[in-house]
Design a protein around this motif. Structure first.
Motif, PDB file in Angstrom:
ATOM      1  N   LEU A 267       0.915  -1.400  -0.319  1.00  0.00           N
ATOM      2  CA  LEU A 267       0.258  -0.430   0.385  1.00  0.00           C
ATOM      3  C   LEU A 267       0.250   1.577   0.165  1.00  0.00           C
ATOM      4  N   ILE A 268       0.566   2.215  -0.789  1.00  0.00           N
ATOM      5  CA  ILE A 268       0.881   3.546  -0.385  1.00  0.00           C
ATOM      6  C   ILE A 268      -0.046   4.693  -0.666  1.00  0.00           C
ATOM      7  N   ILE A 269       1.358   6.164  -0.027  1.00  0.00           N
ATOM      8  CA  ILE A 269       0.558   7.105   0.133  1.00  0.00           C
ATOM      9  C   ILE A 269       0.904   8.489  -0.833  1.00  0.00           C
ATOM     10  N   ALA A 270       0.912   9.177  -1.203  1.00  0.00           N
ATOM     11  CA  ALA A 270       1.401  10.127  -1.626  1.00  0.00           C
ATOM     12  C   ALA A 270       1.066  12.250  -1.546  1.00  0.00           C
ATOM     13  N   THR A 271       1.775  12.094  -0.911  1.00  0.00           N
ATOM     14  CA  THR A 271       1.607  13.652  -0.413  1.00  0.00           C
ATOM     15  C   THR A 271       0.829  14.693  -1.692  1.00  0.00           C
ATOM     16  N   GLU A 272      -0.153  15.925  -0.395  1.00  0.00           N
ATOM     17  CA  GLU A 272       0.494  16.973  -1.737  1.00  0.00           C
ATOM     18  C   GLU A 272       1.939  17.925  -2.282  1.00  0.00           C
ATOM     19  N   PRO A 273       1.647  18.315  -3.416  1.00  0.00           N
ATOM     20  CA  PRO A 273       3.675  18.451  -3.957  1.00  0.00           C
ATOM     21  C   PRO A 273       4.190  19.699  -2.523  1.00  0.00           C
TER      22      PRO A 273
END
Length: 466
Positions: A267-273
Motif C-alpha cells: 500500500l502507498i500514500i502520496a502527499t500534496e506537492p
C-alpha cells in the motif's frame, strides 16, 4: 491541514492511484477479443512483463503476429501502481542464485540487473516516453544501532562478492544526511543503480509504442486458462505456437495456477506537492529513492511534481489468494504509513495526503523470480518479482525474446532462466504462514526499538521469507 485517510476526505480516494490520476492518456479500453484468432505469440497480461516482451519481439522480428490479452486495461495492475523504483534489486540473494548456477552466474545476474536500469532509461528516451525519470540512486538509512549493523554487514557482504563502491557503499551520518535528512539517522548505504519514475506513464507509453510496431492489444479480455498452443477467454481463443504467462499478482486467477504465485498487497500514500522550503528540510535533491534498514519494507520517492510517495508492506494476505478492489485500501495500514512518514520526516506533520492506494504483487514460494520457455509445450512465463518488477520485467522481456526466437545468448544463460519455484502450500496453511511472517517482521522492528539489538525473531523467520 491534516492527513486525509478516509474516502470522504479527498475526491481522489476512489481512483486507482496517483499515477493513474496524473498520466496523460486516454483510459478508454482498447477493443476486446471477438472470436478465435491465430497468432505467432500470445501474451497474457498487458503489464510491463507482457509489453516489454512484445516490444523486444516486435523489434527483433516485425513479421511476428503478436497478440496481447489484458483482463482490464494496460497498466491496471502493479505495473501502473507501484512505488516507481526502477532498480537493480533482484528478489533472490546472490547466494541463492549461486546455488542455481555458480558464483559467476550469480554475478552475471547482478550485472544484468544493473544494466537493465540503464536499458529502461534509454528505451524511454528513444521512444519518446516521458516517464519523469531521474536516476538518482537509492539511499537506505540506518536509524538504529541494529539497522547500522545490518547496513555494515550488507556492504561487507557485497565486498566479499567483489562489488565495489561504484556498486554499493557505506555512508556515515554526515554523508547520509547530506542526501536525506531522516530523523535519528546513524548512517546509510547508497547505490547508484535506481531511477525514480512515473510507472503509469512508462507502461501506458510502452503500450502505445508496441501498437505502433504492429502488436495487437485486446483489453477487457480476461484469460481463464492457458494451454499448449492456446489462451482461452470467454470471447474466443488465441491460437499461437508460443503462449506467454505475464500475469504476476493475478496468476492465481488462471485455472491450474492457484498455487504458483501468491498475491500480497503493498500500500502507498502520496502527499500534496511540497514547498521548496520543505524539500530543503528533507533532501533528495537528485530525486534519490529511499528506504531504511528495518525489517518490514518501506520505500519512497520524490516525484517530478514534488510530492512525496511513500509505501510499504503490512497489509494482510487474503485467504485463497483473493484479489478484490476493496483490498487496495486499508485505513489502518494507511495510517501506519503516515505515522512512519512523519516519524522519518517530522517536518511533514500535518501535510495532506491526496492519494492512497494499493495493489497485489506476486510472490513465489522460494522468493526467486524466474523466466522460461518449455519448448515441448510452447508455454513461456516470467514473474515472481516480489515487488522488484519495474526493472526485472525489462530483463524478462529481453530474455523471452531470445528464448522465443531460439537464440542462445548471455541472457538465456542467466541462473533465473528455467527456474521452477515450488508450489505454495494449500489453504489455510499458506494464509497462516504468510500472515504470520508479515506479523513477525512488524514485531521484529518493535523488538529492536526496545532492545536496540538485532532481532532474534527476524533471524528465526528469515529462512521462511526468502
Amino acid at each position: 491541514m491534516g492527513c486525509a485517510l478516509n474516502p470522504h476526505a479527498d475526491p481522489h480516494w476512489e481512483r486507482l492511484s496517483l499515477w493513474h490520476d496524473t498520466v496523460d492518456t486516454d483510459w478508454t479500453p482498447r477493443p476486446g477479443l471477438t472470436g478465435d484468432v491465430d497468432a505467432d505469440v500470445a501474451i497474457v497480461g498487458a503489464g510491463l512483463t507482457g509489453l516489454w516482451t512484445a516490444y523486444y519481439l516486435a523489434e527483433a522480428d516485425p513479421n511476428l503476429r503478436i497478440v496481447v490479452l489484458e483482463a482490464e486495461t494496460a497498466g491496471f495492475g502493479a505495473s501502473g501502481r507501484n512505488g516507481g523504483w526502477c532498480s537493480a534489486l533482484f528478489p533472490a540473494s546472490l547466494e541463492t542464485l549461486a546455488e542455481l548456477a555458480d558464483r559467476d552466474g550469480a554475478l552475471a545476474q547482478h550485472r544484468a540487473m544493473r544494466d537493465t536500469v540503464d536499458e529502461v532509461v534509454a528505451v524511454a528516451a528513444a521512444e519518446g516516453i516521458d516517464a519523469h525519470i531521474a536516476k538518482g540512486g537509492t539511499i537506505s538509512l540506518a536509524r538504529s544501532r541494529a539497522q547500522w549493523r545490518r547496513a555494515k554487514a550488507e556492504v561487507a557482504e557485497a565486498r566479499r562478492w567483489g562489488r565495489d563502491e561504484d556498486d554499493v557503499r557505506l555512508l556515515d551520518r554526515d554523508e547520509a544526511t547530506a542526501v536525506l535528512r531522516g530523523s535519528r539517522t546513524v548512517g546509510a548505504t547508497y547505490t547508484p543503480d535506481c531511477a525514480a519514475l512515473h510507472p503509469a506513464r512508462l507502461v501506458r507509453g510502452l503500450a502505445d509504442v508496441v501498437e505502433r510496431r504492429g502488436v495487437t492489444i485486446h483489453e477487457r479480455t480476461r484469460v481463464r486458462a492457458i494451454a499448449p498452443g492456446r489462451a482461452h477467454t470467454a470471447d474466443g481463443d488465441v491460437r499461437a505456437a508460443t503462449v506467454v504467462r505475464a500475469t504476476e499478482g493475478y496468476t492465481a486467477g488462471l485455472r491450474g495456477e492457484e498455487r504458483t504465485l501468491v498475491p500480497v498487497y503493498s500500500l502507498i500514500i502520496a502527499t500534496e506537492p511540497l514547498s521548496p522550503a520543505t524539500w530543503e528540510e528533507i533532501g533528495l535533491a537528485r530525486r534519490e529513492t529511499f528506504t531504511d534498514h528495518r525489517h518490514l519494507i518501506v520505500y519512497g520517492q520524490r516525484t517530478a511534481d514534488d510530492r512525496l510517495v511513500f509505501g510499504g508492506r503490512g497489509a494482510p494476505y487474503h485467504l485463497g489468494s483473493r484479489i478484490r478492489p476493496e483490498f487496495d485500501r486499508d485505513d489502518a495500514v494507511f495510517a501506519r504509513l503516515y505515522a512512519t512518514l512523519v516519524d522519518l520526516f517530522p517536518v511533514l506533520s500535518g501535510t495532506r495526503v491526496t492519494h492512497a492506494w494499493g495493489g497485489a504483487l506476486g510472490i513465489p514460494r522460494d522468493w526467486c523470480a524466474s523466466v522460461g520457455l518449455d519448448r515441448e509445450t510452447g508455454l513461456a512465463w516470467a514473474g515472481g518479482y516480489v515487488g522488484d518488477g519495474v526493472s526485472t520485467t525489462n530483463l524478462a522481456g529481453r530474455t523471452l525474446r531470445d528464448l522465443v526466437l531460439g537464440q542462445d545468448t548471455d541472457l538465456t544463460r542467466l541462473p533465473w532462466v528455467g527456474h521452477r519455484s515450488p508450489a505454495w502450500e494449500p489453504e489455510p496453511l499458506r494464509w497462516l504462514g504468510i500472515n504470520a511472517g508479515l506479523r513477525a517482521m512488524t514485531l521484529a522492528d518493535a523488538e529492536e526499538s526496545v532492545t536496540r539489538l538485532p532481532s532474534v525473531l527476524a533471524k528465526a523467520v528469515k529462512p521462511l521469507l526468502g
